[in-house]
Design a protein around this motif. Structure first.
Motif, short mmCIF file in Angstrom:
data_model
loop_
_atom_site.label_atom_id
_atom_site.label_comp_id
_atom_site.label_asym_id
_atom_site.label_seq_id
_atom_site.Cartn_x
_atom_site.Cartn_y
_atom_site.Cartn_z
N LEU A 32 8.76 19.95 -18.36
CA LEU A 32 8.11 19.41 -19.35
C LEU A 32 9.43 19.30 -20.42
O LEU A 32 9.42 18.39 -21.14
CB LEU A 32 7.26 20.51 -20.01
N LEU A 33 10.26 20.24 -20.53
CA LEU A 33 11.54 20.00 -21.39
C LEU A 33 12.25 18.95 -21.12
O LEU A 33 12.69 18.37 -21.88
CB LEU A 33 12.24 21.40 -21.37
N SER A 34 12.46 18.54 -19.81
CA SER A 34 13.27 17.55 -19.28
C SER A 34 12.48 16.20 -19.66
O SER A 34 13.30 15.12 -19.94
CB SER A 34 13.23 17.71 -17.78
N LEU A 35 11.26 16.20 -19.62
CA LEU A 35 10.51 14.83 -20.01
C LEU A 35 10.70 14.57 -21.44
O LEU A 35 10.79 13.42 -21.80
CB LEU A 35 8.99 15.18 -19.90
N ALA A 36 10.90 15.70 -22.24
CA ALA A 36 11.32 15.35 -23.65
C ALA A 36 12.54 15.19 -24.07
O ALA A 36 13.07 14.10 -24.97
CB ALA A 36 10.80 16.73 -24.72
N LEU A 37 13.62 16.03 -23.43
CA LEU A 37 14.93 15.88 -23.75
C LEU A 37 15.92 15.07 -22.73
O LEU A 37 16.88 14.66 -23.14
CB LEU A 37 15.59 17.34 -24.04
N GLY A 38 15.41 14.91 -21.49
CA GLY A 38 16.32 13.97 -20.54
C GLY A 38 17.34 14.63 -20.18
O GLY A 38 17.40 15.89 -19.86
N PRO A 39 18.48 13.99 -20.19
CA PRO A 39 19.85 14.09 -19.79
C PRO A 39 20.14 15.55 -20.48
O PRO A 39 21.00 16.28 -19.89
CB PRO A 39 20.77 12.90 -19.89
N LEU A 40 19.77 15.61 -21.78
CA LEU A 40 20.28 16.79 -22.56
C LEU A 40 19.77 17.79 -21.93
O LEU A 40 20.70 18.91 -21.94
CB LEU A 40 19.95 16.76 -23.99
N ALA A 41 18.57 18.08 -21.37
CA ALA A 41 18.03 19.37 -20.59
C ALA A 41 18.90 19.68 -19.37
O ALA A 41 18.90 20.71 -19.24
CB ALA A 41 16.58 19.04 -20.34
N THR A 42 19.21 18.68 -18.71
CA THR A 42 20.22 18.87 -17.43
C THR A 42 21.57 19.40 -17.99
O THR A 42 21.86 20.49 -17.32
CB THR A 42 20.61 17.36 -16.96
N PHE A 43 22.03 19.16 -19.03
CA PHE A 43 23.29 19.65 -19.63
C PHE A 43 23.08 21.13 -19.92
O PHE A 43 23.87 22.02 -19.36
CB PHE A 43 23.96 19.03 -20.89
N ILE A 44 22.01 21.34 -20.53
CA ILE A 44 21.55 22.86 -20.96
C ILE A 44 21.31 23.72 -19.90
O ILE A 44 21.77 24.75 -19.93
CB ILE A 44 20.52 22.78 -21.93
N LEU A 45 20.86 23.05 -18.88
CA LEU A 45 20.42 23.88 -17.71
C LEU A 45 21.60 24.06 -16.89
O LEU A 45 21.92 25.41 -16.37
CB LEU A 45 19.48 22.98 -16.84
N GLN A 46 22.66 23.41 -16.83
CA GLN A 46 24.01 23.79 -16.32
C GLN A 46 24.59 24.87 -16.91
O GLN A 46 25.37 25.57 -16.44
CB GLN A 46 24.68 22.54 -16.20
N LEU A 47 24.52 25.16 -18.28
CA LEU A 47 25.14 26.13 -19.06
C LEU A 47 24.26 27.40 -19.14
O LEU A 47 25.08 28.39 -19.18
CB LEU A 47 25.34 25.71 -20.62
N VAL A 48 23.22 27.32 -18.56
CA VAL A 48 22.38 28.53 -18.48
C VAL A 48 22.79 29.33 -17.33
O VAL A 48 23.03 28.59 -16.00
CB VAL A 48 20.87 28.43 -18.45
N GLU A 49 23.08 30.78 -17.54
CA GLU A 49 23.42 31.56 -16.36
C GLU A 49 22.17 32.11 -15.43
O GLU A 49 21.16 31.94 -15.91
CB GLU A 49 24.00 32.87 -16.73
N LYS A 50 22.27 32.19 -14.06
CA LYS A 50 21.29 32.65 -13.26
C LYS A 50 21.04 33.98 -13.53
O LYS A 50 21.64 34.79 -13.93
CB LYS A 50 21.95 32.39 -11.98
N ARG A 51 19.53 34.18 -13.57
CA ARG A 51 19.24 35.36 -13.75
C ARG A 51 18.86 36.36 -12.48
O ARG A 51 18.76 35.89 -11.51
CB ARG A 51 17.70 35.36 -14.13
#
Length: 51
Positions: A32-51
């Motif tokens: 849902l976040l990706s539908l709103a933000l698109g490529p920006l969400a991909t960039f954010i997801l790559q910066l987030v660490e694995k839990r």
């Protein structure tokens, strides 16, 4: 809106959901976040660490 644009945006959202699940995050939320933000969400997801 061009159909190819919509298909590409939706495909990116599905890819981001898969990436999020690989990092033990909620895939639906990232989809849902990706539908709103698109490529920006991909960039954010790559910066987030694995839990």
């Amino acid at each position: 809106m061009d159909n190819q644009y919509v298909v590409g945006w939706g495909t990116l959202a599905l890819i981001n959901a898969g990436l999020a699940q690989g990092k033990n995050r909620t895939g639906l939320n990232w989809f849902l976040l990706s539908l709103a933000l698109g490529p920006l969400a991909t960039f954010i997801l790559q910066l987030v660490e694995k839990r």
